[in-house]
Design a protein around this motif. Structure first.
Motif, PDB file in Angstrom:
ATOM      1  N   TYR A 105      49.075  37.407  38.260  1.00  0.00           N
ATOM      2  CA  TYR A 105      50.441  37.029  37.995  1.00  0.00           C
ATOM      3  C   TYR A 105      51.238  38.103  38.747  1.00  0.00           C
ATOM      4  O   TYR A 105      52.403  37.529  39.139  1.00  0.00           O
ATOM      5  CB  TYR A 105      50.744  37.433  36.372  1.00  0.00           C
ATOM      6  CG  TYR A 105      49.823  36.781  35.588  1.00  0.00           C
ATOM      7  CD1 TYR A 105      49.502  35.412  35.835  1.00  0.00           C
ATOM      8  CD2 TYR A 105      49.472  37.386  34.327  1.00  0.00           C
ATOM      9  CE1 TYR A 105      48.875  34.729  34.960  1.00  0.00           C
ATOM     10  CE2 TYR A 105      48.463  36.433  33.451  1.00  0.00           C
ATOM     11  CZ  TYR A 105      48.108  35.156  33.936  1.00  0.00           C
ATOM     12  OH  TYR A 105      47.415  34.488  33.133  1.00  0.00           O
ATOM     13  N   GLY A 162      42.907  41.867  35.068  1.00  0.00           N
ATOM     14  CA  GLY A 162      42.496  40.994  36.279  1.00  0.00           C
ATOM     15  C   GLY A 162      43.597  39.887  36.103  1.00  0.00           C
ATOM     16  O   GLY A 162      43.996  39.371  37.310  1.00  0.00           O
ATOM     17  N   ASN A 163      43.813  39.300  35.068  1.00  0.00           N
ATOM     18  CA  ASN A 163      44.796  38.381  34.672  1.00  0.00           C
ATOM     19  C   ASN A 163      46.206  38.570  35.522  1.00  0.00           C
ATOM     20  O   ASN A 163      46.828  37.877  36.269  1.00  0.00           O
ATOM     21  CB  ASN A 163      44.921  37.781  33.612  1.00  0.00           C
ATOM     22  CG  ASN A 163      43.710  37.339  32.605  1.00  0.00           C
ATOM     23  OD1 ASN A 163      43.459  37.851  31.736  1.00  0.00           O
ATOM     24  ND2 ASN A 163      43.252  36.494  33.184  1.00  0.00           N
ATOM     25  N   LYS A 221      33.444  40.670  38.915  1.00  0.00           N
ATOM     26  CA  LYS A 221      34.655  40.193  38.361  1.00  0.00           C
ATOM     27  C   LYS A 221      35.046  40.398  36.983  1.00  0.00           C
ATOM     28  O   LYS A 221      34.264  40.937  36.012  1.00  0.00           O
ATOM     29  CB  LYS A 221      34.834  38.902  38.292  1.00  0.00           C
ATOM     30  CG  LYS A 221      35.893  37.995  37.644  1.00  0.00           C
ATOM     31  CD  LYS A 221      35.803  36.307  37.394  1.00  0.00           C
ATOM     32  CE  LYS A 221      37.180  35.839  36.713  1.00  0.00           C
ATOM     33  NZ  LYS A 221      36.805  34.726  36.116  1.00  0.00           N
ATOM     34  N   MET A 222      36.418  41.322  36.699  1.00  0.00           N
ATOM     35  CA  MET A 222      36.863  41.561  35.609  1.00  0.00           C
ATOM     36  C   MET A 222      37.043  40.319  34.511  1.00  0.00           C
ATOM     37  O   MET A 222      37.578  39.503  34.990  1.00  0.00           O
ATOM     38  CB  MET A 222      37.941  42.576  35.657  1.00  0.00           C
ATOM     39  CG  MET A 222      38.542  43.059  34.270  1.00  0.00           C
ATOM     40  SD  MET A 222      40.007  43.908  34.430  1.00  0.00           S
ATOM     41  CE  MET A 222      39.450  45.414  35.153  1.00  0.00           C
ATOM     42  N   ASP A 272      39.275  31.753  40.680  1.00  0.00           N
ATOM     43  CA  ASP A 272      38.248  30.732  39.812  1.00  0.00           C
ATOM     44  C   ASP A 272      38.885  29.626  39.245  1.00  0.00           C
ATOM     45  O   ASP A 272      38.348  28.691  38.402  1.00  0.00           O
ATOM     46  CB  ASP A 272      38.083  31.789  38.514  1.00  0.00           C
ATOM     47  CG  ASP A 272      39.114  32.300  37.964  1.00  0.00           C
ATOM     48  OD1 ASP A 272      40.126  32.744  38.439  1.00  0.00           O
ATOM     49  OD2 ASP A 272      39.109  32.266  36.657  1.00  0.00           O
ATOM     50  N   ASN A 273      40.161  29.510  39.228  1.00  0.00           N
ATOM     51  CA  ASN A 273      41.028  28.123  39.056  1.00  0.00           C
ATOM     52  C   ASN A 273      40.879  27.322  40.109  1.00  0.00           C
ATOM     53  O   ASN A 273      40.871  25.868  39.711  1.00  0.00           O
ATOM     54  CB  ASN A 273      42.276  28.487  39.066  1.00  0.00           C
ATOM     55  CG  ASN A 273      42.545  29.084  37.670  1.00  0.00           C
ATOM     56  OD1 ASN A 273      43.947  29.755  37.661  1.00  0.00           O
ATOM     57  ND2 ASN A 273      42.019  29.182  36.819  1.00  0.00           N
ATOM     58  N   HIS A 298      43.740  40.477  30.271  1.00  0.00           N
ATOM     59  CA  HIS A 298      43.504  41.664  30.977  1.00  0.00           C
ATOM     60  C   HIS A 298      43.974  42.081  32.223  1.00  0.00           C
ATOM     61  O   HIS A 298      44.587  41.080  32.722  1.00  0.00           O
ATOM     62  CB  HIS A 298      41.858  41.775  30.981  1.00  0.00           C
ATOM     63  CG  HIS A 298      41.228  40.790  31.751  1.00  0.00           C
ATOM     64  ND1 HIS A 298      41.369  40.517  33.170  1.00  0.00           N
ATOM     65  CD2 HIS A 298      40.371  39.478  31.457  1.00  0.00           C
ATOM     66  CE1 HIS A 298      40.694  39.515  33.519  1.00  0.00           C
ATOM     67  NE2 HIS A 298      40.257  38.877  32.523  1.00  0.00           N
ATOM     68  N   ARG A 305      32.836  25.709  33.175  1.00  0.00           N
ATOM     69  CA  ARG A 305      34.050  25.237  32.121  1.00  0.00           C
ATOM     70  C   ARG A 305      33.817  24.022  31.973  1.00  0.00           C
ATOM     71  O   ARG A 305      34.439  23.151  31.321  1.00  0.00           O
ATOM     72  CB  ARG A 305      35.280  25.207  33.349  1.00  0.00           C
ATOM     73  CG  ARG A 305      35.628  26.763  33.492  1.00  0.00           C
ATOM     74  CD  ARG A 305      36.984  27.040  32.399  1.00  0.00           C
ATOM     75  NE  ARG A 305      37.533  27.897  33.038  1.00  0.00           N
ATOM     76  CZ  ARG A 305      38.485  28.702  32.508  1.00  0.00           C
ATOM     77  NH1 ARG A 305      38.922  28.634  31.376  1.00  0.00           N
ATOM     78  NH2 ARG A 305      39.330  29.778  33.051  1.00  0.00           N
ATOM     79  N   THR A 320      45.569  32.104  28.831  1.00  0.00           N
ATOM     80  CA  THR A 320      45.085  31.256  27.772  1.00  0.00           C
ATOM     81  C   THR A 320      45.266  32.348  26.685  1.00  0.00           C
ATOM     82  O   THR A 320      44.590  33.644  26.504  1.00  0.00           O
ATOM     83  CB  THR A 320      43.578  30.831  27.832  1.00  0.00           C
ATOM     84  OG1 THR A 320      43.678  30.182  29.174  1.00  0.00           O
ATOM     85  CG2 THR A 320      43.014  30.142  26.759  1.00  0.00           C
ATOM     86  N   HIS A 331      39.611  38.093  42.992  1.00  0.00           N
ATOM     87  CA  HIS A 331      39.571  38.527  41.711  1.00  0.00           C
ATOM     88  C   HIS A 331      39.670  40.286  41.811  1.00  0.00           C
ATOM     89  O   HIS A 331      39.538  40.921  42.970  1.00  0.00           O
ATOM     90  CB  HIS A 331      37.980  38.440  41.151  1.00  0.00           C
ATOM     91  CG  HIS A 331      38.012  37.185  40.753  1.00  0.00           C
ATOM     92  ND1 HIS A 331      37.011  36.172  40.655  1.00  0.00           N
ATOM     93  CD2 HIS A 331      38.928  36.345  40.203  1.00  0.00           C
ATOM     94  CE1 HIS A 331      37.268  35.107  40.274  1.00  0.00           C
ATOM     95  NE2 HIS A 331      38.247  35.107  39.656  1.00  0.00           N
ATOM     96  N   LEU A 332      40.228  40.674  40.913  1.00  0.00           N
ATOM     97  CA  LEU A 332      40.104  42.092  40.419  1.00  0.00           C
ATOM     98  C   LEU A 332      38.785  42.612  39.844  1.00  0.00           C
ATOM     99  O   LEU A 332      38.020  41.711  38.988  1.00  0.00           O
ATOM    100  CB  LEU A 332      41.204  42.604  39.381  1.00  0.00           C
ATOM    101  CG  LEU A 332      41.379  43.864  38.978  1.00  0.00           C
ATOM    102  CD1 LEU A 332      41.794  44.789  40.133  1.00  0.00           C
ATOM    103  CD2 LEU A 332      41.861  44.138  37.541  1.00  0.00           C
ATOM    104  N   GLY A 334      44.154  32.435  40.200  1.00  0.00           N
ATOM    105  CA  GLY A 334      42.980  32.889  40.617  1.00  0.00           C
ATOM    106  C   GLY A 334      41.971  32.107  41.532  1.00  0.00           C
ATOM    107  O   GLY A 334      42.025  30.803  41.015  1.00  0.00           O
TER     108      GLY A 334
HETATM  109  P1  AMP Z   1      42.635  32.425  32.134  1.00  0.00           P
HETATM  110  O1  AMP Z   1      43.553  32.977  30.982  1.00  0.00           O
HETATM  111  O2  AMP Z   1      41.283  32.846  32.145  1.00  0.00           O
HETATM  112  O3  AMP Z   1      42.979  30.794  32.333  1.00  0.00           O
HETATM  113  O4  AMP Z   1      43.371  33.121  33.627  1.00  0.00           O
HETATM  114  C1  AMP Z   1      44.634  33.196  33.826  1.00  0.00           C
HETATM  115  C2  AMP Z   1      44.831  33.813  35.435  1.00  0.00           C
HETATM  116  O5  AMP Z   1      44.191  34.793  35.593  1.00  0.00           O
HETATM  117  C3  AMP Z   1      43.970  32.604  36.216  1.00  0.00           C
HETATM  118  O6  AMP Z   1      44.995  32.409  37.308  1.00  0.00           O
HETATM  119  C4  AMP Z   1      42.943  33.258  36.664  1.00  0.00           C
HETATM  120  O7  AMP Z   1      42.286  32.551  37.916  1.00  0.00           O
HETATM  121  C5  AMP Z   1      43.128  34.690  36.760  1.00  0.00           C
HETATM  122  N1  AMP Z   1      42.133  35.556  36.560  1.00  0.00           N
HETATM  123  C6  AMP Z   1      41.160  35.760  35.561  1.00  0.00           C
HETATM  124  N2  AMP Z   1      40.224  36.748  35.872  1.00  0.00           N
HETATM  125  C7  AMP Z   1      40.868  37.377  36.943  1.00  0.00           C
HETATM  126  C8  AMP Z   1      40.593  38.532  37.756  1.00  0.00           C
HETATM  127  N3  AMP Z   1      39.237  39.065  37.355  1.00  0.00           N
HETATM  128  N4  AMP Z   1      41.107  38.705  38.802  1.00  0.00           N
HETATM  129  C9  AMP Z   1      42.140  38.156  39.469  1.00  0.00           C
HETATM  130  N5  AMP Z   1      42.639  36.988  38.599  1.00  0.00           N
HETATM  131  C10 AMP Z   1      41.867  36.713  37.532  1.00  0.00           C
END
Ligand code: AMP
Ligand code: ZN
Length: 473
Positions: free
Chosen positions: A47, A42-43, A274-275, A237-238, A40, A173, A34, A267-268, A235
């Motif tokens: 990937y 974590g994202n 969670k980051m 959280d999705n 960061h 969300r 997004t 997560h990282l 991740g």
């Molecule tokens: P977002 O931009 O928040 O939609 O996240 C992009 C991707 O990064 C999604 O697949 C999330 O699940 C993943 N993500 C967000 N935070 C973390 C984290 N701390 N560790 C691993 N994946 C994460």
């Protein structure tokens, strides 16, 4: 060994059977960034996990067609553009560029397509899908003019996240101020325009507005990959509500199973949490580079733990990554030396040759920890063989070929064109002089100074060689 993955949908390890076992590519959709701020690390864990997955599938002979979306319209991008007083497109562009730059730094293979949600082509598709859901009774327009998905009418809702509808509470969300919905869990497919949206709006049969986040992914995935795909990642959280909603929307429209395998990475973490942007405990790729680490070191630090195990990010972990890569570099340098010189003194036809344990470990739900364990065990053994002059050049070549093969997944080789800093070459020359004068104390001091700059000096028959190695950042 057949490939096996843990499918979030069944919560079981399943043998991987793509929809088309023939030469047709595997269809893979990965939820992308997004773009309201710089992603960061974590994202990037997510990937990189997806990158390793794609590369391993390719190593096993599959073709992969991968799509990664860019979410450029939702609450946070609109708010950011408004606060910066710039048009949405201009606001998101900088973060899109930053994302691609960071992905390159981390050697993440490019997806085949990066669709953006604001593309009119996809907006039209979203509107089409929402209309179809309304006509099937699966969606409704509420008094606030927004259109919602009617989760009570979709019996499978909750199957991915494994929970009971009746227990559904509003989550992070889900907006808390939506009193117009029939059920607290009904999610927005189309959000009616309000003043805060400024000029961000599209026309629709339900009035001006913008799409909900979930329908963006359903529409882009179905447009580019078709009604049914093999693998969908993100991740953890999705899982809810995003992926749960994607299933409801896509299957609600087509009546067909949307995704065969759902894979999610853990997560990282930072200090056990969670980051996340919202917690302020995050680092970006440039933050890590500014501490003197390389993209390759960060790639290693993010991929070395099994994707379903939470990974704690520490600077100590970064140093360990540097050390491990130093060992790989040194090993490759030694193998190349042996490979270049035919070992005429003592041919060793029984020297150990590489097996398939690395790939086999990855077949087993991408067990990278076991795969790397095998790599380092092999490094230890082959180094010992070289020390004892029991490695012939053909075996060294076989190990180098093996590395070339597994490195198509790891992508961890040092850049050959990394310029050695002037300071480092100077110190290495001084050290060589000290050695010639048999001043071992001075030579050791200089080795430490070189190491502190992140380089390793190795004395070979052809003189000292410098490689990136362990050292303080
Ligand atoms: P977002 O931009 O928040 O939609 O996240 C992009 C991707 O990064 C999604 O697949 C999330 O699940 C993943 N993500 C967000 N935070 C973390 C984290 N701390 N560790 C691993 N994946 C994460
Ligand atoms: Zn998505």
């Amino acid at each position: 060994m057949a490939l096996r993955f843990f499918n979030t949908y069944s919560r079981e390890i399943e043998e991987f059977e793509p929809r088309h076992p023939s030469a047709r590519p595997i269809k893979m959709y990965t939820c992308g960034p997004t773009v309201y701020s710089r992603a960061h690390i974590g994202n990037f864990r997510a990937y990189i996990f997806e990158d390793v997955l794609q590369r391993h599938l390719e190593l096993r002979g599959y073709k992969v067609h991968r799509v990664m979306n860019i979410t450029d319209v939702e609450d946070k991008t609109i708010r950011g553009a408004r606060e910066a007083s710039v048009p949405l497109q201009k606001f998101t562009e900088q973060f899109k560029d930053a994302f691609f730059e960071d992905a390159r730094t981390l050697r993440i293979k490019r997806a085949d397509e990066y669709p953006v949600a604001t593309d009119q082509h996809y907006i039209d598709r979203m509107i089409e899908m929402i209309s179809a859901l309304i006509s099937k009774g699966l969606a409704y327009q509420a008094d606030d003019k927004s259109v919602y998905f009617r989760i009570n009418k979709f019996p499978d809702y909750g199957k991915l996240a494994h929970f009971d509808l009746t227990q559904l509470q509003s989550t992070g969300r889900v907006k808390h101020d939506e009193y117009d919905k029939e059920h607290v869990g009904d999610f927005a497919l189309w959000k009616a325009w309000d003043e805060a949206d400024g000029d961000v709006k599209w026309n629709s049969p339900w009035g001006p507005g913008r799409p909900g986040w979930h329908i963006e992914c359903s529409a882009m995935s179905m447009t580019l990959l078709g009604d049914q795909i093999d693998i969908h990642c993100g991740g953890v959280d999705n899982i809810f509500p995003h992926h749960e909603a994607e299933i409801a929307q896509s299957e609600g429209v087509t009546g067909k199973k949307f995704v065969r395998y759902w894979l999610h990475c853990a997560h990282l973490l930072v200090d056990g949490q969670k980051m996340a942007k919202s917690l302020g405990n995050f680092y970006t790729v440039p933050d890590v580079l500014a501490k003197g680490y390389t993209g390759r070191e960060l790639r290693y630090a993010l991929l070395r733990v099994h994707y379903r195990v939470p990974l704690n990010f520490t600077w100590e972990g970064m140093n360990e990554a540097r050390e491990s890569l130093g060992r790989i570099d040194e090993w490759l340098a030694r193998l190349r030396e042996v490979a270049e010189k035919a070992n005429t003194e003592r041919p060793t036809p029984n020297a150990q040759r590489p097996g398939t344990a690395f790939e086999d470990a990855l077949d087993d739900d991408l067990n990278i920890s076991a795969a790397l364990g095998f790599l380092f065990e092999s490094i230890r053994e082959t180094n010992r063989a070289i020390d004892q002059n029991e490695m012939d050049s053909a075996s060294a070549c076989a190990w180098l070929d093996w590395w070339k093969r597994i490195n198509t997944v790891l992508d961890l080789e040092a850049e050959t064109n990394v310029a050695i800093p002037h300071e480092v070459t100077q110190l290495a020359e001084e050290r060589e002089n000290a050695r010639r004068q048999k001043n071992w104390k001075r030579s050791d001091e200089l080795r430490e100074r070189i190491s502190a700059l992140g380089w390793e000096v190795r004395d070979t028959r052809d003189g000292p060689k410098l490689t990136r190695g362990a050292g303080s950042a």
